[in-house]
Design an enzyme around this catalytic site. Structure first.
Site, PDB file in Angstrom:
ATOM      1  N   TYR A 131       7.763   1.238   7.839  1.00 59.85           N
ATOM      2  CA  TYR A 131       7.823  -0.037   7.316  1.00 59.85           C
ATOM      3  C   TYR A 131       6.717  -0.789   7.831  1.00 59.85           C
ATOM      4  O   TYR A 131       7.190  -1.962   8.503  1.00 59.85           O
ATOM      5  CB  TYR A 131       9.293  -0.579   7.478  1.00 59.85           C
ATOM      6  CG  TYR A 131       9.633  -1.708   6.544  1.00 59.85           C
ATOM      7  CD1 TYR A 131       9.728  -1.554   5.422  1.00 59.85           C
ATOM      8  CD2 TYR A 131      10.342  -2.818   7.097  1.00 59.85           C
ATOM      9  CE1 TYR A 131      10.237  -2.837   4.418  1.00 59.85           C
ATOM     10  CE2 TYR A 131      10.966  -3.734   6.620  1.00 59.85           C
ATOM     11  CZ  TYR A 131      10.877  -3.756   5.321  1.00 59.85           C
ATOM     12  OH  TYR A 131      11.446  -4.761   4.552  1.00 59.85           O
ATOM     13  N   ARG A 145      16.691 -12.512   2.425  1.00 59.26           N
ATOM     14  CA  ARG A 145      17.466 -13.262   3.563  1.00 59.26           C
ATOM     15  C   ARG A 145      16.821 -14.699   3.751  1.00 59.26           C
ATOM     16  O   ARG A 145      17.346 -15.448   4.463  1.00 59.26           O
ATOM     17  CB  ARG A 145      17.146 -12.639   4.923  1.00 59.26           C
ATOM     18  CG  ARG A 145      17.921 -11.266   4.943  1.00 59.26           C
ATOM     19  CD  ARG A 145      17.769 -10.766   6.477  1.00 59.26           C
ATOM     20  NE  ARG A 145      16.313 -10.193   6.712  1.00 59.26           N
ATOM     21  CZ  ARG A 145      16.012  -9.019   6.323  1.00 59.26           C
ATOM     22  NH1 ARG A 145      16.488  -8.111   5.960  1.00 59.26           N
ATOM     23  NH2 ARG A 145      14.502  -8.874   6.501  1.00 59.26           N
ATOM     24  N   ARG A 240      16.130  -0.075  -6.635  1.00 61.00           N
ATOM     25  CA  ARG A 240      16.280  -1.218  -5.895  1.00 61.00           C
ATOM     26  C   ARG A 240      17.823  -1.665  -5.986  1.00 61.00           C
ATOM     27  O   ARG A 240      18.411  -2.412  -5.004  1.00 61.00           O
ATOM     28  CB  ARG A 240      15.521  -2.463  -6.498  1.00 61.00           C
ATOM     29  CG  ARG A 240      13.972  -2.287  -6.148  1.00 61.00           C
ATOM     30  CD  ARG A 240      13.572  -2.104  -4.836  1.00 61.00           C
ATOM     31  NE  ARG A 240      12.082  -1.742  -4.848  1.00 61.00           N
ATOM     32  CZ  ARG A 240      11.696  -1.447  -3.632  1.00 61.00           C
ATOM     33  NH1 ARG A 240      12.267  -1.137  -2.772  1.00 61.00           N
ATOM     34  NH2 ARG A 240      10.421  -1.026  -3.786  1.00 61.00           N
ATOM     35  N   TYR A 247      22.476  -0.580   1.507  1.00 61.26           N
ATOM     36  CA  TYR A 247      21.472  -0.390   2.403  1.00 61.26           C
ATOM     37  C   TYR A 247      22.172  -0.879   3.853  1.00 61.26           C
ATOM     38  O   TYR A 247      21.690  -0.656   4.866  1.00 61.26           O
ATOM     39  CB  TYR A 247      20.031  -0.830   2.310  1.00 61.26           C
ATOM     40  CG  TYR A 247      19.880  -2.387   2.522  1.00 61.26           C
ATOM     41  CD1 TYR A 247      19.283  -2.913   3.713  1.00 61.26           C
ATOM     42  CD2 TYR A 247      20.706  -3.326   1.733  1.00 61.26           C
ATOM     43  CE1 TYR A 247      19.063  -4.277   4.180  1.00 61.26           C
ATOM     44  CE2 TYR A 247      20.457  -4.770   2.144  1.00 61.26           C
ATOM     45  CZ  TYR A 247      19.592  -5.083   3.103  1.00 61.26           C
ATOM     46  OH  TYR A 247      19.382  -6.654   3.408  1.00 61.26           O
ATOM     47  N   THR A 260      10.204  11.531  -4.032  1.00 56.47           N
ATOM     48  CA  THR A 260       8.897  10.852  -3.293  1.00 56.47           C
ATOM     49  C   THR A 260       7.731  11.902  -3.673  1.00 56.47           C
ATOM     50  O   THR A 260       7.675  13.213  -3.624  1.00 56.47           O
ATOM     51  CB  THR A 260       9.042  11.131  -1.809  1.00 56.47           C
ATOM     52  OG1 THR A 260      10.398  10.327  -1.603  1.00 56.47           O
ATOM     53  CG2 THR A 260       7.958  10.233  -1.286  1.00 56.47           C
ATOM     54  N   THR A 353       5.568   0.698   2.185  1.00 55.12           N
ATOM     55  CA  THR A 353       4.848  -0.091   1.144  1.00 55.12           C
ATOM     56  C   THR A 353       3.559  -0.720   1.889  1.00 55.12           C
ATOM     57  O   THR A 353       3.855  -1.732   2.782  1.00 55.12           O
ATOM     58  CB  THR A 353       5.630  -1.102   0.388  1.00 55.12           C
ATOM     59  OG1 THR A 353       6.897  -0.212  -0.124  1.00 55.12           O
ATOM     60  CG2 THR A 353       4.890  -1.443  -0.774  1.00 55.12           C
ATOM     61  N   GLU A 367       7.963  -6.934  -5.511  1.00 55.63           N
ATOM     62  CA  GLU A 367       7.345  -7.982  -4.975  1.00 55.63           C
ATOM     63  C   GLU A 367       6.257  -8.450  -6.357  1.00 55.63           C
ATOM     64  O   GLU A 367       6.136  -9.622  -6.198  1.00 55.63           O
ATOM     65  CB  GLU A 367       6.187  -7.460  -3.814  1.00 55.63           C
ATOM     66  CG  GLU A 367       6.922  -6.936  -2.619  1.00 55.63           C
ATOM     67  CD  GLU A 367       6.073  -6.315  -1.562  1.00 55.63           C
ATOM     68  OE1 GLU A 367       6.040  -5.031  -1.912  1.00 55.63           O
ATOM     69  OE2 GLU A 367       5.604  -6.927  -0.898  1.00 55.63           O
TER      70      GLU A 367
HETATM   71 MN    MN Z   1       8.883   3.385   1.467  1.00 54.62          MN
END
Ligand code: MN
Length: 419
Positions: A131, A145, A240, A247, A260, A353, A367
């Protein structure tokens, strides 16, 4: 350096590249290793059988290119794989007179790419997804957040990652079925079950482990590159709405385990060497075990495009670059093994990403459309918040040299309706 074959300067696969993959001919269904030059596949199993690689591959490891994965070859380690790649390159040079009858050599070993099917190049034991883009982590943090707590307190101190699912990694061109799962709307009390409505892509790259490390023996950051065979393009498909509900507190699970996609050609660190750039400054300074020279970073152009269901053309939706990443590959590998965790030949470590600083360089629809609040208006007249059934997503990547490109080809996938 020139090949005796004419290669277009726009090709991703000039003689400077020499990537590795696994292919079958359309008419023989016999998986074996290949490299690629221009629009041709080079049958490496034949090259090996004919004795051209004899002095370069240890005797006890013969027939490394005849199997259905590159693991055996990659596991031989840098000192071998690097020399074998150089050897293949030499055989293709215009000033190499070793192969006297290039005509017959050509006919036997070079196969037009349109007569081939590319397969998953590696048997992947474990898959880790980092990440490591500060821009991506900040964007997602702001959305979920708020601005004040965008980056979690640990983010600038360690390369955050989760252990992903290796069994559902597929090669470019494989269709992706829309997953079903639990989701919960903000204004409802209870979750619902059904097809994901917020299906997304993630623009990533990943590297494969060549030689692994022993359990209990951490790889220091300065030795990390010795264990990295090469890179592929990665699309980490993400649901998402499933992700948002599941999560907390352990991270992604079903939102990312259904597929993937990776590109079929592994481009080696050696081929990428001329495109090294210095990593951005890290503040605060990482702890000593993560202190790297910062030079193992690369200038790789990345582009995402979409072919909307029922249309014919791919339309670009994002342009990013690998160099935007905050953590480098040596830091990622050192961090992964610092506990003594053993990486094995064929493990895949993806970047996370890769978003750039500007809104046209973001690496996900989450995004690009800011959680779906600002739909993309495409040149074709279509609009998109998230992917719809029948859409095809394509990621491509390349390094730009003076008169050549080192490219990765592409990774594509088409969304099929839930079954
Ligand atoms: Mn990823």
């Amino acid at each position: 350096m020139q090949s005796f074959l004419k290669i277009s300067p726009d090709s991703h696969f000039p003689i400077q590249n020499i990537p590795f993959g696994i292919f079958t001919k359309l008419n023989d269904n016999k998986p074996r290793a290949a490299s690629r030059i221009g629009d041709h596949v080079i049958d490496l199993s034949m090259l090996e059988k004919k004795g051209y690689l004899k002095e370069f591959i240890p005797e006890e490891a013969d027939e490394v290119f005849s199997g259905k994965s590159l693991n055996k070859f990659m596991g031989l380690g840098k000192s071998v794989t690097s020399d074998v790649r150089k050897r293949i390159q030499t055989l293709l040079r215009d000033d190499c007179d070793e192969i006297k009858e290039k005509e017959s050599f050509l006919k036997k070993l070079l196969i037009p790419i349109e007569d081939c099917r590319m397969l998953l190049p590696v048997e992947i034991g474990d898959y880790t997804d980092f990440y490591s883009s500060k821009e991506h982590a900040t964007n997602v943090g702001i959305m979920f957040r708020g601005k004040e707590n965008a980056l979690m307190p640990n983010w600038l101190h360690l390369p955050v990652a989760y252990h992903g699912r290796a069994s559902s990694i597929v090669v470019s061109g494989t269709d992706v079925t829309r997953p079903k799962g639990q989701t919960k709307a903000d204004d409802e009390d209870l979750p619902k079950f059904g097809p994901s409505k917020l299906l997304d892509f993630e623009l990533e790259m990943g590297f494969f482990i060549g030689q692994g490390n022993d359990l209990g023996k951490a790889v220091p950051v300065k030795k990390a590159q010795d264990h990295i065979f090469g890179f592929v393009l990665v699309n980490d498909w993400s649901a998402r709405d499933i992700q948002k509900w599941e999560y907390v507190p352990l991270g992604p699970f079903l939102a990312k385990n259904f597929a993937t996609s990776i590109s079929p050609w592994i481009v080696t660190l050696e081929a990428l060497e001329p495109f090294k750039v210095e990593r951005q400054k890290q503040d605060p300074k990482p702890l000593p075990y993560l202190k790297s020279s910062g030079e193992w970073h690369y200038d790789i152009n990345l582009e995402v495009s979409i072919r909307c269901a029922g249309t014919n053309d791919f339309i670009p939706i994002s342009k990013s670059n690998f160099k935007h990443l905050y953590w480098d590959i040596c830091q990622q590998l050192a961090h992964h093994t610092v506990t003594g965790c053993n990486l094995r030949t064929g493990d895949l470590l993806a970047s996370g990403t890769i978003s750039g600083p500007s809104s046209d360089s973001f690496g996900s629809l989450l995004e690009l459309t800011w959680k779906g609040t600002q739909p993309l208006n495409l040149a074709s007249g279509e609009t998109r918040r998230f992917l719809v059934d029948g859409d095809t997503l394509k990621i491509t990547g390349w390094c730009q040299g003076k008169s050549y490109k080192i490219g990765f080809g592409e990774v594509t996938g088409k969304i099929l309706p839930t079954n």
